[in-house]
Design a protein around this motif. Sequence first.
Motif, PDB file in Angstrom:
ATOM      1  N   ALA A  82       0.833  -1.208   0.000  1.00 53.63           N
ATOM      2  CA  ALA A  82       0.000   0.000   0.000  1.00 53.63           C
ATOM      3  C   ALA A  82       0.866   1.256   0.000  1.00 53.63           C
ATOM      4  N   LYS A  83       1.954   1.243   0.791  1.00 53.58           N
ATOM      5  CA  LYS A  83       2.862   2.393   0.827  1.00 53.58           C
ATOM      6  C   LYS A  83       3.512   2.609  -0.537  1.00 53.58           C
ATOM      7  N   ASP A  84       3.904   1.503  -1.190  1.00 52.62           N
ATOM      8  CA  ASP A  84       4.521   1.620  -2.519  1.00 52.62           C
ATOM      9  C   ASP A  84       3.539   2.226  -3.519  1.00 52.62           C
ATOM     10  N   MET A  85       2.275   1.806  -3.442  1.00 54.66           N
ATOM     11  CA  MET A  85       1.261   2.352  -4.344  1.00 54.66           C
ATOM     12  C   MET A  85       1.059   3.842  -4.090  1.00 54.66           C
ATOM     13  N   ILE A  86       1.005   4.212  -2.805  1.00 51.63           N
ATOM     14  CA  ILE A  86       0.823   5.625  -2.459  1.00 51.63           C
ATOM     15  C   ILE A  86       2.012   6.448  -2.940  1.00 51.63           C
ATOM     16  N   ARG A  87       3.225   5.897  -2.746  1.00 50.53           N
ATOM     17  CA  ARG A  87       4.430   6.606  -3.181  1.00 50.53           C
ATOM     18  C   ARG A  87       4.420   6.809  -4.698  1.00 50.53           C
ATOM     19  N   THR A  88       4.008   5.774  -5.440  1.00 53.41           N
ATOM     20  CA  THR A  88       3.940   5.876  -6.901  1.00 53.41           C
ATOM     21  C   THR A  88       2.927   6.932  -7.329  1.00 53.41           C
ATOM     22  N   LYS A  89       1.775   6.943  -6.666  1.00 50.05           N
ATOM     23  CA  LYS A  89       0.746   7.930  -6.998  1.00 50.05           C
ATOM     24  C   LYS A  89       1.210   9.346  -6.664  1.00 50.05           C
ATOM     25  N   LEU A  90       1.922   9.500  -5.537  1.00 52.21           N
ATOM     26  CA  LEU A  90       2.430  10.821  -5.164  1.00 52.21           C
ATOM     27  C   LEU A  90       3.446  11.323  -6.184  1.00 52.21           C
ATOM     28  N   LEU A  91       4.314  10.418  -6.654  1.00 52.87           N
ATOM     29  CA  LEU A  91       5.281  10.809  -7.679  1.00 52.87           C
ATOM     30  C   LEU A  91       4.567  11.258  -8.948  1.00 52.87           C
ATOM     31  N   ALA A  92       3.519  10.510  -9.322  1.00 50.58           N
ATOM     32  CA  ALA A  92       2.756  10.876 -10.517  1.00 50.58           C
ATOM     33  C   ALA A  92       2.070  12.226 -10.329  1.00 50.58           C
ATOM     34  N   ILE A  93       1.539  12.456  -9.120  1.00 51.76           N
ATOM     35  CA  ILE A  93       0.891  13.737  -8.831  1.00 51.76           C
ATOM     36  C   ILE A  93       1.901  14.875  -8.884  1.00 51.76           C
ATOM     37  N   ASN A  94       3.098  14.630  -8.333  1.00 49.91           N
ATOM     38  CA  ASN A  94       4.142  15.665  -8.358  1.00 49.91           C
ATOM     39  C   ASN A  94       4.552  15.997  -9.792  1.00 49.91           C
ATOM     40  N   GLU A  95       4.689  14.950 -10.618  1.00 52.06           N
ATOM     41  CA  GLU A  95       5.049  15.182 -12.016  1.00 52.06           C
ATOM     42  C   GLU A  95       3.956  15.966 -12.729  1.00 52.06           C
ATOM     43  N   ARG A  96       2.709  15.590 -12.476  1.00 51.35           N
ATOM     44  CA  ARG A  96       1.599  16.304 -13.102  1.00 51.35           C
ATOM     45  C   ARG A  96       1.536  17.745 -12.612  1.00 51.35           C
ATOM     46  N   LYS A 137       4.085  19.566 -11.745  1.00 49.71           N
ATOM     47  CA  LYS A 137       5.121  20.309 -12.466  1.00 49.71           C
ATOM     48  C   LYS A 137       4.640  20.679 -13.869  1.00 49.71           C
ATOM     49  N   GLU A 138       3.959  19.730 -14.527  1.00 50.79           N
ATOM     50  CA  GLU A 138       3.442  20.003 -15.865  1.00 50.79           C
ATOM     51  C   GLU A 138       2.409  21.127 -15.828  1.00 50.79           C
ATOM     52  N   ILE A 139       1.540  21.101 -14.798  1.00 51.36           N
ATOM     53  CA  ILE A 139       0.520  22.148 -14.667  1.00 51.36           C
ATOM     54  C   ILE A 139       1.175  23.504 -14.429  1.00 51.36           C
ATOM     55  N   ASP A 140       2.226  23.529 -13.592  1.00 50.24           N
ATOM     56  CA  ASP A 140       2.945  24.787 -13.341  1.00 50.24           C
ATOM     57  C   ASP A 140       3.557  25.318 -14.629  1.00 50.24           C
ATOM     58  N   GLU A 141       4.124  24.427 -15.434  1.00 51.37           N
ATOM     59  CA  GLU A 141       4.728  24.843 -16.699  1.00 51.37           C
ATOM     60  C   GLU A 141       3.664  25.375 -17.651  1.00 51.37           C
ATOM     61  N   GLU A 142       2.517  24.685 -17.715  1.00 52.12           N
ATOM     62  CA  GLU A 142       1.422  25.151 -18.568  1.00 52.12           C
ATOM     63  C   GLU A 142       0.906  26.503 -18.094  1.00 52.12           C
ATOM     64  N   ARG A 143       0.833  26.695 -16.760  1.00 49.37           N
ATOM     65  CA  ARG A 143       0.370  27.966 -16.209  1.00 49.37           C
ATOM     66  C   ARG A 143       1.317  29.098 -16.595  1.00 49.37           C
ATOM     67  N   LYS A 144       2.622  28.842 -16.495  1.00 52.45           N
ATOM     68  CA  LYS A 144       3.606  29.865 -16.870  1.00 52.45           C
ATOM     69  C   LYS A 144       3.480  30.237 -18.346  1.00 52.45           C
ATOM     70  N   GLN A 145       3.292  29.214 -19.179  1.00 54.51           N
ATOM     71  CA  GLN A 145       3.149  29.476 -20.613  1.00 54.51           C
ATOM     72  C   GLN A 145       1.905  30.310 -20.893  1.00 54.51           C
ATOM     73  N   LEU A 146       0.807  29.996 -20.198  1.00 59.40           N
ATOM     74  CA  LEU A 146      -0.421  30.771 -20.375  1.00 59.40           C
ATOM     75  C   LEU A 146      -0.236  32.209 -19.903  1.00 59.40           C
ATOM     76  N   GLU A 147       0.451  32.379 -18.766  1.00 63.09           N
ATOM     77  CA  GLU A 147       0.692  33.727 -18.256  1.00 63.09           C
ATOM     78  C   GLU A 147       1.549  34.531 -19.236  1.00 63.09           C
ATOM     79  N   GLU A 148       2.556  33.876 -19.814  1.00 60.92           N
ATOM     80  CA  GLU A 148       3.398  34.559 -20.798  1.00 60.92           C
ATOM     81  C   GLU A 148       2.596  34.931 -22.040  1.00 60.92           C
ATOM     82  N   GLU A 149       1.711  34.019 -22.475  1.00 61.62           N
ATOM     83  CA  GLU A 149       0.881  34.288 -23.647  1.00 61.62           C
ATOM     84  C   GLU A 149      -0.070  35.453 -23.379  1.00 61.62           C
TER      85      GLU A 149
END
Length: 218
Positions: free
Chosen positions: A182-196, A198-210
């Motif tokens: 269960a801990k391994d599954m939670i850790r994997t999901k947290l990593l995926a959430i963190n990666e997502r 980061k992607e959302i932050d990058e998309e937000r910056k691009q939108l702000e620049e646009e």
Amino acid sequence: MKASSSPKARTKGATVAVPVIQGSIAFWLGPEADEWHSHRWTAYIRGPKNEDLSYFIRYVEFHLHESFHPSKRVVTRPPFELTETGWGEFDLIIRLFFIDNLESPIELVHPLRLFPNPPKDQSVEEPVVNEYYEELVFQDPPEELLAILRMGPQRTVETELQKYFLDFTRQEAQDLEKIKHAKDMIRTKLLAINERSKEIDEERKQLEEEISRIGKAV
């Protein structure tokens, strides 16, 4: 289960939990059975690995259904088990008395089971085993008892019934493996959430620049 406390000669702030198993094993008597004696059963208190519990338990009282005479039975030496015959299931009381009289007894309720669940044909060779894991919690125990509890058991107890005992150590290992999974599954999901994230932050910056470029163009 929690032991009640007396204010005398106690170790303030100390807590010790001792694992025990309360259980019963019932055998159908087969051709020997009659209307009032269909099963031979044994109720007991034991250690998870069959440890000798007399290092801290002085004696055990088994309080049976009122139809048994006497209904209170006392076992003063290990193994702490009681054998009887009967025909009906009931809740029996197991009271544990400790080597230090300052520590009040602990009372456990055990549901005696004679019949398989789910129901099936009974065999004289296959008993009905009903066991539960308990932890006896001692809060602020007397100093001498605290030292004994921390030292732990020094030997095991042999009994004819031990081949039927449930393996709680294996169950504990399985539970730990489930927790790890269960801990391994939670850790994997947290990593995926963190990666997502980061992607959302990058998309937000691009939108702000646009938006900024559009604003300057206007």
